[in-house]
Structure formats: structure tokens, C-alpha cells
Design a protein around this motif. Structure first.
Motif, short mmCIF file in Angstrom:
data_model
loop_
_atom_site.label_atom_id
_atom_site.label_comp_id
_atom_site.label_asym_id
_atom_site.label_seq_id
_atom_site.Cartn_x
_atom_site.Cartn_y
_atom_site.Cartn_z
N ALA A 1 0.71 -1.19 0.08
CA ALA A 1 0.02 -0.07 0.08
C ALA A 1 0.93 1.27 -0.05
N GLY A 2 0.42 2.27 -0.55
CA GLY A 2 0.92 3.54 -0.62
C GLY A 2 0.83 4.42 0.73
N VAL A 3 1.19 5.78 0.54
CA VAL A 3 1.02 6.66 1.59
C VAL A 3 -0.44 7.08 1.49
N THR A 4 -1.05 7.02 2.43
CA THR A 4 -2.80 7.20 2.45
C THR A 4 -2.81 8.27 3.37
N GLN A 5 -3.67 9.48 2.78
CA GLN A 5 -3.78 10.56 3.44
C GLN A 5 -5.44 10.80 3.75
N THR A 6 -5.94 10.99 4.93
CA THR A 6 -7.32 11.20 4.94
C THR A 6 -7.55 12.39 5.64
N PRO A 7 -8.64 13.42 5.46
CA PRO A 7 -9.53 13.10 4.52
C PRO A 7 -8.91 13.62 3.06
N ARG A 8 -9.28 13.36 2.16
CA ARG A 8 -8.86 13.86 0.73
C ARG A 8 -9.59 15.36 0.78
N TYR A 9 -10.65 15.73 0.88
CA TYR A 9 -11.06 17.06 1.13
C TYR A 9 -11.83 17.38 2.23
N LEU A 10 -11.31 18.71 2.56
CA LEU A 10 -12.21 19.20 3.97
C LEU A 10 -12.44 20.69 3.78
N SER B 1 -5.77 27.83 3.45
CA SER B 1 -6.31 26.88 2.35
C SER B 1 -5.25 26.50 1.53
N ALA B 2 -5.12 25.25 1.39
CA ALA B 2 -3.93 24.64 0.66
C ALA B 2 -4.34 23.17 0.38
N LEU B 3 -3.40 22.60 -0.35
CA LEU B 3 -3.12 21.16 -0.38
C LEU B 3 -2.14 20.73 0.37
N TYR B 4 -2.25 19.83 1.28
CA TYR B 4 -1.27 19.40 2.15
C TYR B 4 -0.79 17.93 2.00
N LEU B 5 0.32 17.94 1.74
CA LEU B 5 0.86 16.73 1.17
C LEU B 5 1.91 16.32 2.41
N CYS B 6 1.64 14.70 2.24
CA CYS B 6 2.31 14.02 3.34
C CYS B 6 3.30 13.08 2.55
N ALA B 7 4.50 13.04 3.14
CA ALA B 7 5.72 11.89 2.14
C ALA B 7 6.26 10.94 3.31
N SER B 8 6.27 9.75 2.99
CA SER B 8 7.22 8.89 3.95
C SER B 8 8.36 8.36 3.23
N SER B 9 9.23 8.01 3.96
CA SER B 9 10.41 7.26 3.62
C SER B 9 11.12 6.49 4.57
N ILE B 10 11.75 5.73 4.18
CA ILE B 10 12.54 4.74 5.00
C ILE B 10 13.30 5.50 6.29
N GLY B 11 14.23 6.45 5.65
CA GLY B 11 14.90 7.04 6.64
C GLY B 11 14.79 8.47 6.39
N GLN B 12 15.83 9.15 6.60
CA GLN B 12 15.69 10.75 6.34
C GLN B 12 15.08 11.06 5.06
N ALA B 13 14.11 11.66 4.87
CA ALA B 13 13.55 11.74 3.54
C ALA B 13 14.55 12.41 2.36
N THR B 14 15.49 12.96 2.76
CA THR B 14 16.37 13.56 1.67
C THR B 14 17.35 12.82 1.16
N TRP B 15 17.77 11.74 2.02
CA TRP B 15 18.65 10.92 0.99
C TRP B 15 18.01 9.40 0.69
N GLY B 16 16.78 9.39 1.06
CA GLY B 16 16.25 8.27 0.57
C GLY B 16 15.24 8.67 -0.50
N GLU B 17 14.25 7.79 -0.67
CA GLU B 17 13.33 8.32 -1.66
C GLU B 17 12.08 8.39 -0.99
N ALA B 18 11.49 9.62 -1.12
CA ALA B 18 10.09 10.03 -0.42
C ALA B 18 8.96 9.73 -1.33
N PHE B 19 8.03 8.96 -0.63
CA PHE B 19 6.68 8.75 -1.36
C PHE B 19 5.59 9.43 -0.91
N PHE B 20 5.12 10.04 -1.70
CA PHE B 20 3.85 11.10 -1.58
C PHE B 20 2.42 10.58 -1.43
#
Lengths: 112, 114
Positions: B2-11, B86-105
């Protein structure tokens, strides 16, 4: 502070042709990472390609390749054989330590 | 996987209210970062959590806060909402530090403050 500049707010390219997106950055660090992310209309950011600054060899990922010029602090993205699905916002990003800085983005339209 | 899940999609919220956004990272990822995306300011870093600890914070007022749970899920809270939030709020996950790993949004949460 690190900054990332993308001087082309919008670009367009014909399907099957090649396009290059520009990115420059400013940092005093020596070891860092550079990224290109793609954000299609679905809004999900997708990693396109990643480059470690200590590697001189330019990263490639299928139709995507970069031209990394460390001394010039330039990191351009070349998309070959452009496809309609490449239409998206493209963000250049710089990463060092816990800092992750994005450029303002380039809106790319691939025309049929 | 499964990918990164953000809830809710709209608010949609009213000015002065508070809001909580949720982000479930990819299984095994311990780093979660939050970003605010607006047409005018672009993508701006809010904060990063790793193993329940906030490791870095962007230049946002104290109304913006977050936390990470032991299962790596993260929440972001904004109190006393303003129209400019008012904005789009994005979350990203990575195994370690986001900057040297690969961040998935994730696909983001679109927050509208009226």
C-alpha cells in the motif's frame, strides 16, 4: 539557506519529441541529493529521478535523464520520446540533512 | 504494497476552527514529512517526524503542529484556521531521512477555509 530555481514556469513539447527542464540551486554544502518529482493532475507527487551529488555520473531512468553540473549548480531534466502521460507539473528538489527544498515547478504540456 | 494514505481527501472548515489531518506511511517507513502547497508559495516544508520525534520544522507559525505515533502514522493539526491556510497538504514517507532516501507522497488533503 538553500534555494532552488526553475526558470521555466511553463513549457510544451510535441509528442515523441525531447524536452529539457532547467533547474539551478544554491548551496554551500558538498554532499546532498537532487530530485525531480512529477505531479500530474491527480495531485500525487511521483519521484522521477534522483541524483547523489557525490556521483559524477548522470542518473538515468528509462526516458528520463539528468545533466548534473555540480560546479554550476545546475540539474536539468531531459525527457526523451515525450508521451501524453508526461503532462504534469515538474518540481526540482534539493535535499541535505533534514532539509528538503522544492523549486516553484515547471508546467509541462505534451501536445498530440 | 500500500502507498501513502492521507485522510480526508477534501475538507472545508470555517475560519477560527481547528483541523486534524492524518497520514499513514508505507509499511516499514519511519519518516513522515508534511508540506503545504499553494499556487502562490509553492511547496513549503512544514515538519518531519522520525520515530515519533520531530526532527525538523519549517518556517510556519505555532498554529501548525504535528505528531507521530508508534506505528509511524502521523497527524497534523492546524488551530485557529485562517483563510490563508487553504492549501493542498501533502505527506511523504521514507525509510530514513527523506532527503537521502526516496520520499513517497500521498495524494494530499485539500483544505478550504471559508
Amino acid at each position: 539557506a538553500q534555494t532552488v530555481t526553475q526558470s521555466q514556469p511553463e513549457m510544451s513539447v510535441q509528442e515523441a519529441e525531447t524536452v529539457t527542464l532547467s533547474c539551478t540551486y544554491d548551496t554551500s554544502e558538498n554532499n546532498y541529493y537532487l530530485f525531480w518529482y512529477k505531479q500530474p493532475p491527480s495531485r500525487q507527487m511521483i519521484l522521477v529521478i534522483r541524483q547523489e551529488a557525490y556521483k559524477q555520473q548522470n542518473a538515468t531512468e528509462n526516458r528520463f535523464s539528468v545533466n548534473f553540473q555540480k560546479a554550476a549548480k545546475s540539474f536539468s531534466l531531459k525527457i526523451s520520446d515525450s508521451q501524453l502521460g508526461d503532462t504534469a507539473m515538474y518540481f526540482c528538489a534539493f535535499g541535505y540533512g533534514q532539509n528538503f527544498v522544492f523549486g516553484p515547478g515547471t508546467r509541462l504540456s505534451v501536445l498530440p | 504494497k500500500a502507498g501513502v494514505t492521507q485522510t480526508p481527501r477534501y475538507l472545508i472548515k470555517t475560519r477560527g476552527q481547528q483541523v486534524t489531518l492524518s497520514c499513514s506511511p508505507i509499511s516499514g517507513h519511519r519518516s513522515v514529512s508534511w508540506y503545504q502547497q499553494t499556487p502562490g508559495q509553492g511547496l513549503q516544508f512544514l515538519f518531519e517526524y522520525f520515530s515519533e520525534t520531530q526532527r525538523n520544522k519549517g518556517n510556519f507559525p505555532g498554529r501548525f503542529s504535528g505528531r507521530q505515533f508508534s506505528n509511524s502514522r502521523s497527524e497534523m493539526n492546524v488551530s485557529t484556521l485562517e483563510l490563508g491556510d487553504s492549501a493542498l497538504y501533502l505527506c511523504a514517507s521514507s525509510i530514513g531521512q527523506a532527503t537521502w532516501g526516496e520520499a513517497f507522497f500521498g495524494q494530499g488533503t485539500r483544505l478550504t477555509v471559508v
